[in-house]
Each structure stands twice: as C-alpha cells, then as structure tokens.
Design an enzyme around this catalytic site. Sequence first.
Site, mmCIF file in Angstrom:
data_model
loop_
_atom_site.group_PDB
_atom_site.id
_atom_site.type_symbol
_atom_site.label_atom_id
_atom_site.label_comp_id
_atom_site.label_asym_id
_atom_site.label_seq_id
_atom_site.Cartn_x
_atom_site.Cartn_y
_atom_site.Cartn_z
ATOM 1 C CB SER A 143 -48.434 18.374 60.176
ATOM 2 O OG SER A 143 -47.040 18.232 60.073
ATOM 3 C CE1 TYR A 156 -48.791 15.093 55.604
ATOM 4 C CE2 TYR A 156 -47.323 16.753 56.516
ATOM 5 C CZ TYR A 156 -48.133 15.650 56.685
ATOM 6 O OH TYR A 156 -48.322 15.107 57.939
#
Length: 279
Positions: A143, A156
Amino acid sequence: MRDFSGRTAFVTGGASGIGLALGRAFGAAGMKVMLADVETGALDAAVKSLRDITPDVRGIACDVADADSVARAAQATFDAFGHVHVICNNAGVAAPGGIETLSLDNWRWVIDVNLLGVLYGIRSFLPHIRAHGEGGHIVNTASMAGMSGGLGFSPYTATKFAVVGMSEGLSAELKPHGIGVSVLCPHFVRTGIASSGRNRPAHYGPSATYDPASRAGLIAAEINKCVEAGIDPADVAARVLSAIRNDELYVFTHPRMRDLVDGRFAAIAAAMDAVSERD
Ligand SMILES: NC(=O)c1ccc[n+]([C@@H]2O[C@H](COP(=O)([O-])OP(=O)(O)OC[C@H]3O[C@@H](n4cnc5c(N)ncnc54)[C@H](O)[C@@H]3O)[C@@H](O)[C@H]2O)c1
C-alpha cells in the site's frame, strides 16, 4: 514474464476489490485463474462472474492467516491446473485505531493476515515455481501506507512497510532464478477494505472501539470517504499486469503520491546529513 496465455495465476483476496479485478485481468489475458478467499459466498459469486471471461477459473476457500489452509489451497491449485506461474498475495484487512486503541487483538489479526499471509503464500508456492523452472512472478500487495507512515501508529502501516521490505529482499534473491517480484503500493481504491471487519474471526475478539472524535476516529472516517472516492480496481489490475510483463519491483497507481514519498525521503536524507556533519 511476458507471455500470459495458458499460464496459471493464484490470487488471494480474490472474492472482492483488487483481487477480483486481478482475477478478471488474468482471465482476459488467457490465464487459468484460482481465486482464494475466506469469504465463501462472495468467492462463489466471483468465480461465477469470471466464467463470462474464461472457463478456466476456480475458487478455493482459504484463510491466509493459517499456513496449513494456504498450503492446502496451493495443492488444490496444482491439482486443478498443474504448474502455477503468478502468485498474488493480495488478501488484506484494515483495523482502525492509533495510540488511543492499542488493541493487541487488532495487531495480531492484521499481522496474521497482511504480513504472515504473504509469507505463507510465498512458502507454499515458491518451491513449486522454482522446481518447474518455467519462470514466474510473485506480486505482494502492500500500500502507499508501506511507503509513508501517514496512517499513524497502526498495525496496517506496520504490516505494509514489512511487505515492502520483504518484497525488496525477495526480489534480489529470486532474480538469479528468473522469478520476478512486484510490490503493489496503491493509494485509495474503491473496494470493500473499509468493511474489513466482516471477515474478522471471533478468536481475535470484537473490533476495538474508539471515540469517533479522537484522532483515530477522524482518520477512520476520512479513510472511508477516500476509499469510496478511490480509483477503479480494474485500473490497479492493469498496472499489475504491465509490471509483471516489464518485471517492475515497485507498482504505483497514484502519481500524485510522489510528494508523500519525497517528503519522507527528504527527512531521512536530512537526518543522514546531520550525522555526516557531526562526524
Ligand atoms: N482499497 C484500498 O484503498 C487499498 C489501498 C492500498 C492497499 N490495499 C490493499 O489491497 C488488498 C486488497 O484489498 P481490497 O482493497 O481489494 O479490499 P477488499 O475488502 O475488497 O478485498 C479484500 C479481500 O480479502 C479477503 N480476505 C480478508 N481476510 C482474509 C483471510 N484471512 N484469508 C483470505 N482472504 C481474506 C476478503 O474476504 C476480501 O475478499 C489488501 O491487501 C489491502 O490492504 C487496498
């Protein structure tokens, strides 16, 4: 890997969002496709929807947080299609919370899926790809959160940085073996990621609660809006196919995110300069 036709791709998180778009793109390129996902209802629907594109599509129930489940999914793929060439370790989840929500359950769940899930995929398929010797490509979904700590102190961010690091190392190790590695670093994409809690197993406990007015709450609300306004997963999949063809390590989808990376590297370079001046 320049030639897709007749080859096989395995995609985790294939029932939704980016994984489903990858499955569609691989099918359209003439590949056989195995979609793996923990959400079996959505998986069945995804497989059915891909049958319009290719008859060579199957689905397998798989929990990427469980090494044995991933190994079983790999075996099912070998049994169904023979040699496998492209592995997309893509399944991922997000759990909100920053310093207000230091929930160990959140951290364990996100690490198990986003980080160990990628490791289990590599472990289950790499010996097979090396043994068949026809070449291959591993795509790990990270990401932009793996390029800049903008999402704060979150599991995350931690897992996505880790996936970038392990992909860089794997790429160097596999180059001499003719196996490519790409790490996918999108910014916001219009998918189901904001409702990741739908797949949270009970043994990780309930989702952590937090005050909507806290920093974590405001970030979560903003993220939900940005995901809704994100780019089409099909555009991400098209970038991935191009990266596999051209053997690119870093796969970016949002050119305007360059500033984010530049800002981080400039701060790191300045800190390095400060050390040099002191020595
Ligand atoms: N959507 C975004 O804005 C965005 C941005 C950057 C990176 N990503 C990453 O893209 C990847 C795909 O997410 P998405 O955005 O398509 O979200 P999504 O929720 O639409 O798809 C994720 C898929 O993973 C599956 N999944 C969840 N836990 C699993 C498990 N334990 N085992 C197997 N499958 C599991 C879900 O059922 C779902 O089908 C994730 O790694 C995510 O972190 C997404």
